[in-house]
Design a protein around this motif. Sequence first.
Motif, PDB file in Angstrom:
ATOM      1  N   PHE A   1     135.448 -69.542  33.022  1.00 27.10           N
ATOM      2  CA  PHE A   1     136.133 -68.594  33.891  1.00 27.10           C
ATOM      3  C   PHE A   1     135.643 -68.701  35.329  1.00 27.10           C
ATOM      4  O   PHE A   1     136.441 -68.822  36.267  1.00 27.10           O
ATOM      5  CB  PHE A   1     135.928 -67.166  33.384  1.00 27.10           C
ATOM      6  CG  PHE A   1     136.318 -66.116  34.388  1.00 27.10           C
ATOM      7  CD1 PHE A   1     137.646 -65.871  34.657  1.00 27.10           C
ATOM      8  CD2 PHE A   1     135.347 -65.412  35.086  1.00 27.10           C
ATOM      9  CE1 PHE A   1     138.018 -64.926  35.605  1.00 27.10           C
ATOM     10  CE2 PHE A   1     135.707 -64.466  36.025  1.00 27.10           C
ATOM     11  CZ  PHE A   1     137.046 -64.221  36.291  1.00 27.10           C
ATOM     12  N   MET A   2     134.328 -68.652  35.523  1.00 29.62           N
ATOM     13  CA  MET A   2     133.788 -68.637  36.873  1.00 29.62           C
ATOM     14  C   MET A   2     134.105 -69.929  37.619  1.00 29.62           C
ATOM     15  O   MET A   2     134.605 -69.909  38.748  1.00 29.62           O
ATOM     16  CB  MET A   2     132.269 -68.421  36.843  1.00 29.62           C
ATOM     17  CG  MET A   2     131.855 -67.091  36.281  1.00 29.62           C
ATOM     18  SD  MET A   2     132.496 -65.727  37.269  1.00 29.62           S
ATOM     19  CE  MET A   2     131.992 -64.358  36.244  1.00 29.62           C
ATOM     20  N   ILE A   3     133.831 -71.060  36.989  1.00 22.97           N
ATOM     21  CA  ILE A   3     134.042 -72.337  37.668  1.00 22.97           C
ATOM     22  C   ILE A   3     135.532 -72.603  37.840  1.00 22.97           C
ATOM     23  O   ILE A   3     135.967 -73.087  38.897  1.00 22.97           O
ATOM     24  CB  ILE A   3     133.349 -73.472  36.890  1.00 22.97           C
ATOM     25  CG1 ILE A   3     131.833 -73.240  36.879  1.00 22.97           C
ATOM     26  CG2 ILE A   3     133.675 -74.828  37.499  1.00 22.97           C
ATOM     27  CD1 ILE A   3     131.055 -74.229  36.035  1.00 22.97           C
ATOM     28  N   GLY A   4     136.335 -72.268  36.826  1.00 25.12           N
ATOM     29  CA  GLY A   4     137.779 -72.498  36.912  1.00 25.12           C
ATOM     30  C   GLY A   4     138.429 -71.728  38.039  1.00 25.12           C
ATOM     31  O   GLY A   4     139.167 -72.288  38.860  1.00 25.12           O
ATOM     32  N   THR A   5     138.172 -70.421  38.097  1.00 25.11           N
ATOM     33  CA  THR A   5     138.780 -69.611  39.149  1.00 25.11           C
ATOM     34  C   THR A   5     138.239 -69.972  40.531  1.00 25.11           C
ATOM     35  O   THR A   5     138.992 -70.005  41.512  1.00 25.11           O
ATOM     36  CB  THR A   5     138.546 -68.112  38.881  1.00 25.11           C
ATOM     37  OG1 THR A   5     137.133 -67.861  38.695  1.00 25.11           O
ATOM     38  CG2 THR A   5     139.293 -67.649  37.639  1.00 25.11           C
ATOM     39  N   LEU A   6     136.938 -70.256  40.608  1.00 24.43           N
ATOM     40  CA  LEU A   6     136.356 -70.615  41.900  1.00 24.43           C
ATOM     41  C   LEU A   6     136.941 -71.926  42.425  1.00 24.43           C
ATOM     42  O   LEU A   6     137.258 -72.049  43.619  1.00 24.43           O
ATOM     43  CB  LEU A   6     134.839 -70.709  41.793  1.00 24.43           C
ATOM     44  CG  LEU A   6     134.082 -71.019  43.084  1.00 24.43           C
ATOM     45  CD1 LEU A   6     134.366 -69.959  44.145  1.00 24.43           C
ATOM     46  CD2 LEU A   6     132.583 -71.110  42.827  1.00 24.43           C
TER      47      LEU A   6
END
Length: 336
Positions: free
Chosen positions: A214-219
């Motif tokens: 989630f964090m890396i994908g959205t960022l």
Amino acid sequence: MTSAPMNVSNQEHKLSVSYFILMGFPSSPQMQLLYFGLFLVTYTLTLTGNAAIACAVRADRRLHTPMYILLGNFSLLEICYVTSTVPNMLANFLSTSKSISFVSCFAQFYFFFSFGCDEGFFLCIMAFDRYLAICRPLHYPRIMTRQLCTGLVVFGWSCGCILFITPVVLISRLPYCGPNIINHFVCDPVPLMMLSCAEDTTTQSVYSAFNAFFMIGTLLFILCSYALVILAVVRMPAVAGKRKAFSTCASHLAVVTLFYGSILMMYVGPESGHTVKMQKIITLFYSVITPLCNPLIYSLRNKEMKDALRRVFGTEILFIKHKSNIVAIYVPSLPT
């Protein structure tokens, strides 16, 4: 013949912890009162700033555009996000037991992280909106229709609430037989997993993979969107258009940096090397400080938003600005 008694015993073992104790910020009673006053002021300013933005977007028809509709929903989301933890933290400052029930702890865990997840999706949606507006200006009215904007808002609010059901259920089903003391001010999943009687590597791996994805994908989505926006801005011939576009991008990227910078430090790996004190400071930063700063960074620097706040609230905002030094920091003087 012995499986039924063993199942009953295991079930009792899992249910032996009925509440947790949130240590918060251990200190003297005088310091607890000081913390209470400080965080009460911070919470009040956060609610006031974000509610003012949401009301301005709702009341001023000039702001009924996708950019400001998304910003208004983001402000409402900030109110929900900070309310999921701060009221309980304030109550704990005045409490001697500092206890929270098992169900309430996991409810706080769910709402805090689902709203945080929603914030990431809203930042993605807002980056996508700016990409269309700057990189595809001629097609923007045809693409960003009212129906699409409404769908994106529903998507932003619902995704985190749906996605975070799985890690909350997995962690809540771990066996908790004591101790029940969480050295934190919020029901954080990492201390909860550490309190479990049995180490469940599957749950830890699922939780870590979920956060990393989630964090890396959205960022990455946000950074790629703004990389394209910046390239388009650099090619603009008009200096005024460049200045306005860069101002919008800078404000958004500042919010992204505040939000993702602290969260990535904390949650990409479930077993980080941070001390307990540092974990509290990082969590405090993205759960309390960031929602306080966002209206100032993202909206009150925007001339259209400041004009809308003046039209909607009129002399009331000017009164608050001149009479209270604290709020004057939050609502800065208008440039001449």
